[in-house]
Design a protein around this motif. Sequence first.
Motif, PDB file in Angstrom:
ATOM      1  N   ALA A  35       0.844  -1.192   0.000  1.00 39.90           N
ATOM      2  CA  ALA A  35       0.000   0.000   0.000  1.00 39.90           C
ATOM      3  C   ALA A  35       0.880   1.243   0.000  1.00 39.90           C
ATOM      4  O   ALA A  35       1.828   1.332   0.771  1.00 39.90           O
ATOM      5  CB  ALA A  35      -0.906   0.007   1.226  1.00 39.90           C
ATOM      6  N   ARG A  37       0.575   5.617  -0.323  1.00 43.03           N
ATOM      7  CA  ARG A  37      -0.313   6.793  -0.348  1.00 43.03           C
ATOM      8  C   ARG A  37      -0.527   7.254  -1.781  1.00 43.03           C
ATOM      9  O   ARG A  37       0.370   7.194  -2.607  1.00 43.03           O
ATOM     10  CB  ARG A  37       0.308   7.937   0.455  1.00 43.03           C
ATOM     11  CG  ARG A  37       0.189   7.783   1.943  1.00 43.03           C
ATOM     12  CD  ARG A  37       0.883   8.944   2.649  1.00 43.03           C
ATOM     13  NE  ARG A  37       0.497  10.233   2.115  1.00 43.03           N
ATOM     14  CZ  ARG A  37      -0.393  11.050   2.691  1.00 43.03           C
ATOM     15  NH1 ARG A  37      -0.957  10.715   3.814  1.00 43.03           N
ATOM     16  NH2 ARG A  37      -0.697  12.198   2.138  1.00 43.03           N
ATOM     17  N   GLY A  38      -1.721   7.751  -2.044  1.00 40.55           N
ATOM     18  CA  GLY A  38      -2.069   8.197  -3.387  1.00 40.55           C
ATOM     19  C   GLY A  38      -1.100   9.207  -3.971  1.00 40.55           C
ATOM     20  O   GLY A  38      -0.744   9.127  -5.141  1.00 40.55           O
ATOM     21  N   ASP A  39      -0.618  10.138  -3.149  1.00 44.37           N
ATOM     22  CA  ASP A  39       0.289  11.156  -3.665  1.00 44.37           C
ATOM     23  C   ASP A  39       1.711  10.629  -3.893  1.00 44.37           C
ATOM     24  O   ASP A  39       2.560  11.347  -4.408  1.00 44.37           O
ATOM     25  CB  ASP A  39       0.323  12.377  -2.734  1.00 44.37           C
ATOM     26  CG  ASP A  39       0.811  12.056  -1.334  1.00 44.37           C
ATOM     27  OD1 ASP A  39       0.844  10.862  -0.951  1.00 44.37           O
ATOM     28  OD2 ASP A  39       1.138  13.007  -0.604  1.00 44.37           O
ATOM     29  N   GLN A  40       1.953   9.363  -3.561  1.00 42.81           N
ATOM     30  CA  GLN A  40       3.273   8.747  -3.759  1.00 42.81           C
ATOM     31  C   GLN A  40       3.249   7.624  -4.794  1.00 42.81           C
ATOM     32  O   GLN A  40       4.269   6.999  -5.051  1.00 42.81           O
ATOM     33  CB  GLN A  40       3.775   8.173  -2.425  1.00 42.81           C
ATOM     34  CG  GLN A  40       3.960   9.182  -1.335  1.00 42.81           C
ATOM     35  CD  GLN A  40       5.131  10.094  -1.612  1.00 42.81           C
ATOM     36  OE1 GLN A  40       6.211   9.639  -1.973  1.00 42.81           O
ATOM     37  NE2 GLN A  40       4.912  11.384  -1.468  1.00 42.81           N
ATOM     38  N   GLN A  41       2.096   7.387  -5.409  1.00 42.57           N
ATOM     39  CA  GLN A  41       1.955   6.215  -6.264  1.00 42.57           C
ATOM     40  C   GLN A  41       2.683   6.304  -7.599  1.00 42.57           C
ATOM     41  O   GLN A  41       2.959   5.278  -8.195  1.00 42.57           O
ATOM     42  CB  GLN A  41       0.475   5.899  -6.478  1.00 42.57           C
ATOM     43  CG  GLN A  41      -0.139   5.367  -5.202  1.00 42.57           C
ATOM     44  CD  GLN A  41      -1.584   4.986  -5.363  1.00 42.57           C
ATOM     45  OE1 GLN A  41      -2.189   5.171  -6.407  1.00 42.57           O
ATOM     46  NE2 GLN A  41      -2.153   4.451  -4.305  1.00 42.57           N
ATOM     47  N   ARG A  42       3.019   7.441  -8.053  1.00 47.46           N
ATOM     48  CA  ARG A  42       3.722   7.572  -9.337  1.00 47.46           C
ATOM     49  C   ARG A  42       5.224   7.785  -9.153  1.00 47.46           C
ATOM     50  O   ARG A  42       5.924   8.121 -10.081  1.00 47.46           O
ATOM     51  CB  ARG A  42       3.145   8.735 -10.151  1.00 47.46           C
ATOM     52  CG  ARG A  42       1.676   8.590 -10.460  1.00 47.46           C
ATOM     53  CD  ARG A  42       1.471   7.636 -11.608  1.00 47.46           C
ATOM     54  NE  ARG A  42       0.058   7.545 -11.925  1.00 47.46           N
ATOM     55  CZ  ARG A  42      -0.583   6.400 -12.041  1.00 47.46           C
ATOM     56  NH1 ARG A  42       0.035   5.280 -11.881  1.00 47.46           N
ATOM     57  NH2 ARG A  42      -1.864   6.389 -12.329  1.00 47.46           N
ATOM     58  N   ASN A  73      -8.848  -4.861  -9.825  1.00 49.31           N
ATOM     59  CA  ASN A  73      -7.769  -3.970  -9.389  1.00 49.31           C
ATOM     60  C   ASN A  73      -6.740  -3.871 -10.510  1.00 49.31           C
ATOM     61  O   ASN A  73      -5.648  -4.430 -10.444  1.00 49.31           O
ATOM     62  CB  ASN A  73      -7.141  -4.493  -8.093  1.00 49.31           C
ATOM     63  CG  ASN A  73      -6.163  -3.517  -7.492  1.00 49.31           C
ATOM     64  OD1 ASN A  73      -5.683  -2.612  -8.156  1.00 49.31           O
ATOM     65  ND2 ASN A  73      -5.848  -3.722  -6.226  1.00 49.31           N
ATOM     66  N   ALA A  75      -4.789  -1.536 -11.566  1.00 42.70           N
ATOM     67  CA  ALA A  75      -3.482  -0.948 -11.252  1.00 42.70           C
ATOM     68  C   ALA A  75      -2.535  -2.000 -10.678  1.00 42.70           C
ATOM     69  O   ALA A  75      -1.358  -2.065 -11.061  1.00 42.70           O
ATOM     70  CB  ALA A  75      -3.636   0.226 -10.292  1.00 42.70           C
ATOM     71  N   SER A  76      -3.040  -2.853  -9.786  1.00 44.42           N
ATOM     72  CA  SER A  76      -2.189  -3.890  -9.193  1.00 44.42           C
ATOM     73  C   SER A  76      -1.868  -4.997 -10.188  1.00 44.42           C
ATOM     74  O   SER A  76      -0.767  -5.549 -10.176  1.00 44.42           O
ATOM     75  CB  SER A  76      -2.852  -4.483  -7.949  1.00 44.42           C
ATOM     76  OG  SER A  76      -2.866  -3.523  -6.914  1.00 44.42           O
TER      77      SER A  76
END
Length: 105
Positions: A35, A37-42, A73, A75-76
Amino acid sequence: MAVTDGRVVGVVAHERLARSGGRAWDNHRYLMVTAVRGDQQRTGLARLLVESVLADLASAGCESVEWLVHPSNRASIEFSRNVFPEADETQPPEDDPYVSFALAL
């Protein structure tokens, strides 16, 4: 776990599998969750976390890892396929509807 500025931004968890009778299967792990955080996904953090855990497991004698991903899912699924193209991808009936990935270390 990854922490930035005192905040948890990513985690990876795994567990040892147990055979019938409760005996641990020491050379195989089940990757339970990754998992970020959304702001760290890229940022590549998920890849860094998973690869570092896999390296640690391999150095401790672990020979393989598997994980399940729900087909919705996307993305996964894409992450698993792109980052670990050598992983064996199957859809075993006992894990329906999940997609299983198995990776030799």
